[in-house]
Design an enzyme around this catalytic site. Structure first.
Site, PDB file in Angstrom:
ATOM      1  N   LYS A 142       0.870  -1.135   0.024  1.00 30.11           N
ATOM      2  CA  LYS A 142       0.127  -0.046  -0.207  1.00 30.11           C
ATOM      3  C   LYS A 142       0.905   1.181   0.004  1.00 30.11           C
ATOM      4  O   LYS A 142       1.942   1.337   0.564  1.00 30.11           O
ATOM      5  CB  LYS A 142      -0.860   0.087   1.163  1.00 30.11           C
ATOM      6  CG  LYS A 142      -1.788   1.274   1.388  1.00 30.11           C
ATOM      7  CD  LYS A 142      -2.739   1.385   2.595  1.00 30.11           C
ATOM      8  CE  LYS A 142      -3.269   2.521   3.010  1.00 30.11           C
ATOM      9  NZ  LYS A 142      -4.061   2.733   4.016  1.00 30.11           N
ATOM     10  N   GLU A 197      -9.477  11.956  12.301  1.00 33.70           N
ATOM     11  CA  GLU A 197      -8.635  11.044  12.823  1.00 33.70           C
ATOM     12  C   GLU A 197      -7.932  11.121  13.914  1.00 33.70           C
ATOM     13  O   GLU A 197      -6.935  11.997  14.058  1.00 33.70           O
ATOM     14  CB  GLU A 197      -7.635  10.461  11.658  1.00 33.70           C
ATOM     15  CG  GLU A 197      -6.905   9.189  11.904  1.00 33.70           C
ATOM     16  CD  GLU A 197      -6.325   8.220  10.666  1.00 33.70           C
ATOM     17  OE1 GLU A 197      -5.702   7.305  10.948  1.00 33.70           O
ATOM     18  OE2 GLU A 197      -6.462   8.878   9.797  1.00 33.70           O
TER      19      GLU A 197
END
Length: 398
Positions: A142, A197
């Site tokens: 990723k 977040e």
């Protein structure tokens, strides 16, 4: 008979008053846990990343010895762990409960803006294709690729109004404004945003992290949003992307905790503009007195997570340097505060912008994994721009 020392009660402030009192140059941070407004600089924390946690602990001890009431280290850290940080011990700190309904001026109607994408959308999509080649070749699992919009207004942008609109739109977000003026800046520069977040929060021996990875735009139509939530919950691509982040966060926190609770599956949480896969991880520290277990120490150990970097981390950092045409600066770094007792709260600096006079630079990223589509990732970054664009009255630009 000894007379106990006089303990002055902490002044009680209202969240709206702290927000109204914010001016550029101050430090502001708010969440569902409460709001903090800091002014003045008692001392700076200036070492490289390897010594930052110990330097912060020493700065807090020195401030307490010097008579600073309830000292904290506050500020922001850049995306690159080895980069400079803007951490300091404020002279004065005011606190309040969490912001709720707050007043905020509307964005100025009819303001003319010049918009410059960096890079151009087609070039960003090409970067995604190159990232997918690295993933197919086995070099990465990723990587998060970011892009920016540079907006220039007719007149200087008033940061307090922009911050107030962000808090009004989502009082539960991790809203922040911190001075990041650098040598060479001809005007003050402020990092401002409303992040969804939480990187890490600490209260006593209890720590909480809430990584997000895997996203979908919010439509505003209930039926469409129910469909998008269901699709996100069942998406093998998004679940796999999320697992990279949640697994690594749990592994890092496991080094510091005796107990760790990691839900088996993520849930979906929403902001005014996005839906996110979310895993709330909680733990109990082995040694809360260890500076490495302070909220800043834990944040440094976690940063950068795969949610903003990639897997494996070192190779993802190299790919980001190759594929992104400009340095991220404070985007995808961390912002927050830590106290003398180690408690504190740090958020990831996403849904953020750097404001300097008439210029606003927004950044947004998307996680690239096997199965990613360049056009879809371009659209995802556009959707993530909407938090700041909406606060500027420019949502259609996305």
């Amino acid at each position: 008979m000894s007379i106990p020392p006089l303990v002055r009660p902490r002044p009680v402030h209202r969240a709206g008053d702290l927000l109204s009192a914010y001016l550029p140059g101050s430090f502001y941070f708010s969440s569902a846990r409460g709001a903090l407004l800091a002014d003045g600089v008692h001392s700076w924390v200036r070492p490289g990343s390897g010594a930052r946690v110990m330097a912060a602990a020493e700065a807090l001890e020195a401030a307490a010895t010097a008579g600073v009431a309830e000292p904290v280290v506050a500020g922001a850290v850049r995306f690159r762990p080895e980069g400079e940080s803007g951490l300091f011990v404020p002279s004065v700190v005011r606190r309040s409960g969490a912001p709720a309904a707050v007043r905020a001026p509307e964005a100025e109607p009819g303001t003319a803006w010049t918009v410059t994408p960096r890079p151009e959308p087609a070039r960003y999509a090409d970067g995604v294709r190159r990232a997918l080649e690295l993933i197919r070749d086995g070099e990465l699992r990723k990587v998060v690729l970011a892009r920016s919009l540079e907006l220039t207004a007719e007149a200087p942008v008033w940061v307090p109004a922009l911050l107030a609109r962000l808090v009004r739109a989502d009082p539960a977000a991790y809203a922040f404004a911190v001075d990041v003026t650098a040598p060479g800046d001809w005007a003050p520069r402020t990092l401002v945003g409303a992040s969804p977040e939480l990187l890490v929060s600490r209260r006593g021996a209890t720590v909480v992290a809430n990584p997000l990875a895997g996203s979908a735009p919010r439509s505003g139509d209930d039926a469409v949003d129910r469909e998008r939530i269901a699709r996100l919950r069942d998406s093998a691509k998004d679940l796999g992307e999320h697992a990279h982040t949640a697994t690594q966060v749990a592994e890092v926190l496991g080094r510091f905790c005796v107990d760790l609770d990691v839900p088996e599956r993520p849930e979906v949480i929403g902001t005014p503009t996005m839906w996110h896969l979310s895993t709330r991880i909680t733990g109990r520290l082995k040694d809360p007195a260890d500076p490495a277990c302070s909220s800043l120490g834990l944040a440094e150990a976690l940063h950068p997570t795969p949610a903003v970097c990639g897997v494996p981390g070192p190779r993802a950092l190299g790919a980001i340097a190759d594929l992104e045409p400009e340095e991220r600066g404070y985007f995808a770094g961390l912002v927050g505060w830590t106290g003398l007792d180690g408690d504190g709260e740090w958020a990831v600096t996403i849904r953020s912008a750097e404001v300097c006079d008439r210029t606003v630079r927004l950044s947004a990223g998307a996680g690239i994994v096997a199965g990613s589509d360049p056009d879809a990732e371009l659209a995802e970054t556009g959707a993530k721009f909407r938090t700041l664009l909406r606060a500027l009255g420019l949502e259609d630009v996305a």
